[in-house]
Design an enzyme around this catalytic site. Structure first.
Site, PDB file in Angstrom:
ATOM      1  CG  HIS A 272      42.989  37.342  32.840  1.00 17.73           C
ATOM      2  ND1 HIS A 272      43.131  36.515  33.934  1.00 17.73           N
ATOM      3  CD2 HIS A 272      43.968  38.264  32.929  1.00 17.73           C
ATOM      4  CE1 HIS A 272      44.137  36.952  34.668  1.00 17.73           C
ATOM      5  NE2 HIS A 272      44.665  38.012  34.076  1.00 17.73           N
ATOM      6  CG  ASP A 326      48.559  43.678  28.947  1.00 14.59           C
ATOM      7  OD1 ASP A 326      48.514  42.510  29.361  1.00 14.59           O
ATOM      8  OD2 ASP A 326      49.401  44.510  29.322  1.00 14.59           O
TER       9      ASP A 326
HETATM   10  C1  SDX Z   1      48.406  39.444  31.689  1.00 12.64           C
HETATM   11  O1  SDX Z   1      47.704  35.749  34.807  1.00 12.64           O
HETATM   12  C2  SDX Z   1      47.641  37.023  35.041  1.00 12.64           C
HETATM   13  O2  SDX Z   1      47.108  37.419  36.063  1.00 12.64           O
HETATM   14  C3  SDX Z   1      48.288  37.895  33.970  1.00 12.64           C
HETATM   15  C4  SDX Z   1      48.055  39.379  34.127  1.00 12.64           C
HETATM   16  C5  SDX Z   1      48.733  39.932  35.353  1.00 12.64           C
HETATM   17  O3  SDX Z   1      48.302  40.984  35.847  1.00 12.64           O
HETATM   18  O4  SDX Z   1      49.806  39.375  35.731  1.00 12.64           O
HETATM   19  O5  SDX Z   1      46.669  39.648  34.204  1.00 12.64           O
HETATM   20  C6  SDX Z   1      48.668  40.140  32.951  1.00 12.64           C
HETATM   21  O6  SDX Z   1      49.146  38.572  31.319  1.00 12.64           O
HETATM   22  C7  SDX Z   1      47.208  39.836  30.886  1.00 12.64           C
HETATM   23  C8  SDX Z   1      47.065  38.944  29.616  1.00 12.64           C
HETATM   24  C9  SDX Z   1      47.888  39.619  28.510  1.00 12.64           C
HETATM   25  N1  SDX Z   1      47.949  38.728  27.313  1.00 12.64           N
HETATM   26  C10 SDX Z   1      47.178  38.933  26.232  1.00 12.64           C
HETATM   27  O7  SDX Z   1      46.365  39.835  26.128  1.00 12.64           O
HETATM   28  C11 SDX Z   1      47.445  37.938  25.101  1.00 12.64           C
HETATM   29  C12 SDX Z   1      46.101  37.451  24.501  1.00 12.64           C
HETATM   30  N2  SDX Z   1      45.405  36.654  25.504  1.00 12.64           N
HETATM   31  C13 SDX Z   1      45.517  35.200  25.383  1.00 12.64           C
HETATM   32  O8  SDX Z   1      46.770  34.759  24.934  1.00 12.64           O
HETATM   33  C14 SDX Z   1      44.914  34.458  26.556  1.00 12.64           C
HETATM   34  O9  SDX Z   1      43.686  35.013  26.807  1.00 12.64           O
HETATM   35  C15 SDX Z   1      45.678  34.362  27.864  1.00 12.64           C
HETATM   36  C16 SDX Z   1      47.066  33.861  27.671  1.00 12.64           C
HETATM   37  C17 SDX Z   1      45.723  35.680  28.556  1.00 12.64           C
HETATM   38  C18 SDX Z   1      44.929  33.374  28.763  1.00 12.64           C
HETATM   39  O10 SDX Z   1      44.923  32.199  28.071  1.00 12.64           O
HETATM   40  P1  SDX Z   1      44.333  30.838  28.673  1.00 12.64           P
HETATM   41  O11 SDX Z   1      43.583  31.076  29.939  1.00 12.64           O
HETATM   42  O12 SDX Z   1      45.439  29.844  28.695  1.00 12.64           O
HETATM   43  O13 SDX Z   1      43.252  30.484  27.607  1.00 12.64           O
HETATM   44  P2  SDX Z   1      43.513  29.561  26.356  1.00 12.64           P
HETATM   45  O14 SDX Z   1      44.671  30.080  25.560  1.00 12.64           O
HETATM   46  O15 SDX Z   1      43.548  28.150  26.826  1.00 12.64           O
HETATM   47  O16 SDX Z   1      42.186  29.820  25.509  1.00 12.64           O
HETATM   48  C19 SDX Z   1      40.939  29.261  25.941  1.00 12.64           C
HETATM   49  C20 SDX Z   1      39.985  29.513  24.770  1.00 12.64           C
HETATM   50  C21 SDX Z   1      40.591  29.079  23.435  1.00 12.64           C
HETATM   51  O17 SDX Z   1      39.512  28.801  22.549  1.00 12.64           O
HETATM   52  P3  SDX Z   1      39.156  27.266  22.218  1.00 12.64           P
HETATM   53  O18 SDX Z   1      40.399  26.654  21.629  1.00 12.64           O
HETATM   54  O19 SDX Z   1      38.759  26.644  23.545  1.00 12.64           O
HETATM   55  O20 SDX Z   1      38.011  27.382  21.226  1.00 12.64           O
HETATM   56  O21 SDX Z   1      39.767  30.919  24.640  1.00 12.64           O
HETATM   57  C22 SDX Z   1      40.306  31.361  23.413  1.00 12.64           C
HETATM   58  C23 SDX Z   1      41.272  30.312  22.937  1.00 12.64           C
HETATM   59  O22 SDX Z   1      41.406  30.364  21.533  1.00 12.64           O
HETATM   60  N3  SDX Z   1      41.019  32.622  23.686  1.00 12.64           N
HETATM   61  C24 SDX Z   1      41.116  33.616  22.830  1.00 12.64           C
HETATM   62  C25 SDX Z   1      41.865  34.601  23.488  1.00 12.64           C
HETATM   63  N4  SDX Z   1      42.202  34.169  24.708  1.00 12.64           N
HETATM   64  C26 SDX Z   1      41.681  32.938  24.823  1.00 12.64           C
HETATM   65  N5  SDX Z   1      40.645  33.760  21.573  1.00 12.64           N
HETATM   66  C27 SDX Z   1      40.930  34.925  20.955  1.00 12.64           C
HETATM   67  N6  SDX Z   1      41.637  35.928  21.520  1.00 12.64           N
HETATM   68  C28 SDX Z   1      42.117  35.799  22.779  1.00 12.64           C
HETATM   69  N7  SDX Z   1      42.826  36.786  23.325  1.00 12.64           N
END
Ligand code: SDX
Length: 389
Positions: A272, A326
């Protein structure tokens, strides 16, 4: 060559570019606060834990939109207003019958929400009665439209709302054609509270940008629905169940996760932008799931989810990646008998309360959104005639 005009203001150094506007305040808001390090979520200063324990979705929607908890008389009047506006025009129902039944319900919802605007096309954003009317109609009709498309795509006629049922129970009735068990209705109502608002997430940001142009609230909600549909935002709850089914058994969790991490896959339901600990909503949803399993029977996917959460805590926890809202919501909806591709439309039903709160707040101190950019394209190019390319 630009000539400095004697009155030209001194050039201001632009703020640094932050991909996804990470950490950049794009508005000031009094609606919701998130403490991502402590894992705390409050709506207008009240914790979601208190709201789930003591409130209802409509009372929470009232709080989010109007800023204060309603008195008993105010709540009763609001509930009656919403109940009176649950029905949807036959024109919208007939339109839905032309939608492909294989289409995703989020696309059906976005089209239907925008269509509502056709019925209320006179815009009066400075008229409090217009604001109240739009709030009540959207809150009331969004849930009816989600349920209607579900029956229509099965080849059935949608059933009318039941005025004697409260909001959450009525939705489950319109969806399943059966009056829900009281525990199921209460837990579904709690899910709506937990999904109602979450500060400036992507779909709420869409809502505020759309609202800032002074378009109508139906277009605002339609814009937000389209944004929520994406798998990185609202669509993840569907993908979590598919992921658990793909893993298949507890002994496959570790090798599956190690391979996913090695392939830099995003683990659905984890991570998140704000929370660096377990999402407080996931904590509550997990407890709601366990209540459902105690009453209606266990779901083996839950054991898989728990194992995945434990293993992921070792591997991803140090990066601040924990279950988000989620991760457990899909298991709750599955036990309630809700089809998987309706999980995100249900998220949209709940978040309509938050989108409307932000729409109203944006109108209260509006300036159209128009951020800048850092141009990285070509410049000063000479024209190349077609035959010379
Ligand atoms: C919701 O914003 C909100 O408030 C949203 C929400 C709401 O109530 O409205 O809370 C609802 O959208 C919940 C999120 C649902 N989505 C998912 O579950 C999809 C999987 N999650 C990721 O796609 C991700 O965690 C996000 C999109 C939710 C957040 O992404 P960020 O903050 O943009 O983080 P990032 O993609 O820049 O990642 C930062 C690091 C990376 O690693 P490095 O490249 O730095 O080594 O964290 C890692 C990412 O690879 N990472 C993950 C990960 N999420 C981040 N690695 C593995 N699995 C994950 N889920």
């Amino acid at each position: 060559m630009a000539v400095d005009s004697p009155t030209a203001p001194a050039p201001v150094e632009p703020p640094p570019f932050r991909p996804g506007l990470e950490g950049v305040p794009a508005t000031q808001s009094a609606i919701c606060d998130i403490d991502g390090l402590q894992g705390l979520l409050t709506y207008r200063g009240y914790t979601v834990d208190d709201l789930v324990a003591h409130s209802s979705f409509l009372e929470t929607a009232y709080l989010l939109i109007w800023g204060e908890l309603p008195t008993a008389a105010e709540l009763q009047a609001f509930e009656q207003e919403v109940q009176m506006h649950r029905r949807v025009s036959f024109r919208i129902r007939d339109m839905m019958k032309c939608f492909p039944s294989a289409g995703h319900p989020m696309d059906a919802l976005q089209a239907s929400a925008a269509t509502l605007g056709l019925f209320y096309s006179h815009r009066a954003l400075d008229n409090p009665e217009y604001i109240v009317g739009a709030v009540v109609r959207l809150l009331a009709k969004i849930s009816t439209m989600v349920a209607a498309f579900q029956l229509i795509r099965k080849g059935q006629d949608p059933i009318q709302p039941r005025d004697d049922l409260p909001y959450a129970a009525n939705f489950l009735y319109m969806l399943t054609e059966r009056e829900p068990h009281p525990l199921a209705a209460r837990i579904f109502d709690a899910c709506l509270i937990l999904h109602a608002e979450h500060s400036l997430n992507a779909s709420t940001f869409s809502a505020r940008v759309t609202a800032s142009t002074l378009t109508d609230p139906y277009a605002v909600v339609a814009s937000a629905v389209g944004t929520l549909a994406g798998p990185l935002h609202g669509g993840a709850n569907e993908d979590v169940l598919a992921m658990l089914a793909e893993i298949g058994s507890a002994d496959r969790v570790e090798p599956w996760l190690d391979q996913a991490i090695a392939q830099k896959q995003k683990i659905m339901g984890f991570g998140h932008r704000e929370y660096k600990v377990k999402d407080p909503r996931a904590v509550i949803l997990q407890k709601l799931a366990e209540q459902l399993f105690d009453q209606f029977g266990h779901d083996p996917l839950y054991d898989l989810a728990r194992k995945l959460e434990d293993v992921a805590a070792e591997r991803l926890g140090p990066k601040g990646i924990y279950p988000n809202v989620d991760f457990y919501s899909g298991l709750v909806y599955r036990k309630l008998g809700i089809p998987e591709d309706l999980f995100t439309p249900i998220f949209a039903i709940a978040r309509t309360a938050g989108w409307l709160a932000h729409w109203k707040e944006q109108l209260g101190a509006n300036r159209i959104y128009r951020p800048s950019q850092i141009y990285t394209g070509a410049a000063n190019r000479d024209w190349i005639p077609l035959q010379a390319r």
